[in-house]
Design an enzyme around this catalytic site. Structure first.
Site, short mmCIF file in Angstrom:
data_model
loop_
_atom_site.label_atom_id
_atom_site.label_comp_id
_atom_site.label_asym_id
_atom_site.label_seq_id
_atom_site.Cartn_x
_atom_site.Cartn_y
_atom_site.Cartn_z
N SER A 197 25.97 36.54 48.82
CA SER A 197 26.02 38.01 48.84
C SER A 197 24.82 38.63 48.12
O SER A 197 24.47 39.77 48.35
CB SER A 197 27.33 38.50 48.24
N HIS A 198 24.20 37.87 47.21
CA HIS A 198 22.99 38.38 46.53
C HIS A 198 21.72 37.69 47.04
O HIS A 198 20.66 37.81 46.45
CB HIS A 198 23.10 38.19 45.02
N THR B 269 31.62 49.16 38.69
CA THR B 269 32.13 47.79 38.57
C THR B 269 31.44 47.08 37.41
O THR B 269 31.75 45.94 37.09
CB THR B 269 31.89 47.01 39.87
N ARG C 257 34.31 44.43 45.05
CA ARG C 257 34.74 45.37 46.08
C ARG C 257 34.73 44.68 47.46
O ARG C 257 35.58 44.93 48.30
CB ARG C 257 33.82 46.57 46.08
N GLY C 258 33.74 43.80 47.64
CA GLY C 258 33.63 43.08 48.91
C GLY C 258 34.87 42.25 49.23
O GLY C 258 35.21 42.04 50.39
N GLU C 259 35.56 41.81 48.17
CA GLU C 259 36.78 41.02 48.35
C GLU C 259 37.87 41.87 49.03
O GLU C 259 38.60 41.38 49.91
CB GLU C 259 37.25 40.56 46.97
N LYS D 88 41.83 46.07 27.95
CA LYS D 88 40.69 45.43 27.29
C LYS D 88 39.47 45.43 28.22
O LYS D 88 38.36 45.76 27.80
CB LYS D 88 41.05 43.99 26.88
N LEU E 39 32.42 25.06 33.31
CA LEU E 39 31.55 26.08 32.74
C LEU E 39 31.25 27.07 33.87
O LEU E 39 31.23 26.71 35.05
CB LEU E 39 30.26 25.45 32.21
N GLN F 249 28.61 26.29 36.86
CA GLN F 249 28.46 24.89 37.30
C GLN F 249 28.22 24.76 38.80
O GLN F 249 27.33 24.06 39.25
CB GLN F 249 29.71 24.11 36.93
#
Lengths: 337, 337
Positions: free
Chosen positions: B47-48, B160, B186-188, B230, B305, B308
């Protein structure tokens, strides 16, 4: 029904100072600790209020903390001041390091205060609010005992790793938050256990890494971070910044630092200060005013700002004093003779 | 079944440069944008990746972005460098400001880079990894269009607001995370809508502020932050630090900055760099090594992590090139003539 008692702020201050000094704390440490627990009591943060003095006394009696330690201030770099607490309580180190932190932030724009080798038991918001009251933006973080599993893990590793933030608001109480990165405070699980209540199954896991609704199994297992893998990443960041970056321990090492394993957590703390005046020069006032649009919009939706309840309690306490359980006041008084 | 095509990294780079320059971007901007989308494509952050070039072209065609803007670097203070992007894409501003940011952090211990008046569409991890590859700790944050309601609220107000962090690991890929403070991307929600699937009821609210499982209603309403109040507090912190602190806009103002309301978000970005070498002097290597205990312990629990998967994809792409849908490559090629 538990009986309550109301003390003036002066009475509460005097009680705190007497408890601490009678139990070995130097005047400088007693005053710094008192300022912190009194601020919490004033804001009706009972768990960080005068109640904490009991732990301060037992930590002193167990020899874990140096009650007379003189913090050593190290001018590390143009934007970094370090304070070696020399096994004293963190609060005096913060107060002594704060002056240089503020000076550096006002000069360079952003600066950090690293406190090492300290015992830490206090809320972080009084420290970030000490910075926002000087017109700076404050961020503070610290690791704590390792009660929390990383997302995808099954055993305690991370501390409850709190982060606090305070933003100066012209003519208003600051925008402040201070929260643990665990899904709830550990005390919340202890309260459920005492009340014989189950906990939601997403708070913690048992010692086999399985989700549990049994508070006793949760206390023997590991808590979860808030917000799943994102909260876990944030908690890891706090562990790194307030740990190895400042040459101090990781969350799972905090317990060992006190040989008796009875004392308050012993570890480091990182505080960052940013100066809107340096970032923005003559435009600072305009943009600080512009930030008010965000707060107004949050409130306009019927949502709360994080510390609103605390500021209302503060107003009340400043006029009417602080109200505590009589049993607590009696316990504290018993520590003065 | 969709057809895929594999390009060498050189082919992908060349395609990206051609698309951008053919559509008006200066060589400097084309190169900076290419480095970012190519890094994302290499790490299989589709997506990027090169997909973003389509948006870069349409934003240029709509006149929202200055494709030849020369970033102006302002040496604001010993620990603050500002870059005015002059309505250009953020990436060239970052690259040009980075040199001073690194110098300042290496000199003062902690420094900030503020980018103003920029169009922003890229992942933040390439920027924080550009800092960790220099031995610094990097933190980056930016607001975006206001799609998210504050906790307790009922309407879009916050962006976001992603935050990214990268920690240098000796001889290893860095510890890096980069996540939006909304509960999901948002794409989700858009993907759920396209697939005719319901969404969980804690992702978003409809335009009346009521919880909804209907993705269309969610897109017309407001998303929630991750981690309840939070996450909301954290998102507000990002809005303030990468907004008013650096003299730039708040999330709900980003849309208006492009008069045509078609372009990429137009706003500010804040990057902070911390130098372990300045904080720790000769002890830096020891403590960086000590941080490895934390990563080993996370992995030892069977947890991952954060980046990864991305680093594994990187390994693969460096050897075998990048694989994209043929339709996307065709669409990009059509933009070159």
């Amino acid at each position: 029904m538990s009986e309550d008692i109301t003390l003036t702020l002066e009475e509460a201050e005097s009680l705190s100072l007497t408890v601490l000094q009678h139990n070995g704390y130097s005047q400088a440490h007693a005053e710094a600790i008192t300022r912190s627990v009194l601020a919490a009591q004033r804001d009706e943060c009972h768990s960080h209020g005068l109640y904490r003095l009991i732990g301060c006394v037992s930590t002193a009696q167990n020899g874990g903390v140096d009650t007379h330690a003189l913090p050593e201030i190290i001018d590390q770099a143009p934007s970094v001041v370090r304070v070696d607490a020399h096994r004293g309580c963190s609060l005096l180190s913060f107060e002594m390091g704060k002056k240089q932190l503020v000076e550096k932030a006002n000069q360079t724009g952003i600066a950090a205060l690293a406190i090492n080798n300290c015992f830490h038991f206090s809320a972080l918001w009084p420290e970030v609010e000490a910075l926002s009251s000087e017109g700076l933006v404050g961020i503070a973080m610290t690791p704590t005992h390792a009660f929390v599993a990383p997302a995808g893990g099954n055993a305690p590793l991370l501390g409850t790793n709190p982060i606090a933030f305070s933003w100066p608001r012209p003519g208003e109480t600051p925008y402040t938050f201070d929260f643990a990165t665990s899904v709830v405070a550990r005390g919340e699980i202890e309260l459920h256990k005492r009340a014989g209540k189950m906990i939601p199954d997403d708070w913690a896991m048992d010692d086999k890494g399985e989700p549990t609704t049994d508070p006793a199994a949760a206390l023997a297992g590991a808590m979860r971070t808030f917000g799943g893998y994102k909260g876990s990443a944030l908690s890891t960041m706090i562990a790194l910044l307030a740990g190895p970056l400042i040459g101090d321990v990781l969350g799972h090492e905090t317990q060992a630092a006190n040989a008796e394993k009875t004392g308050k957590p012993f570890h480091g703390e990182l505080i960052i200060a940013l100066s809107p005046k340096v970032f923005l020069g003559e435009h600072a006032a305009h943009h600080l005013q512009h930030a008010e649009v965000l707060f107004d919009s949050i409130l306009g939706q019927g949502a709360r700002l994080p510390s609103q309840r605390r500021f209302i309690a503060r107003e009340h306490s400043l006029r009417h004093g602080v109200t505590l359980p009589k049993a607590l006041v009696d316990e504290l008084k018993a520590l003065t003779h």
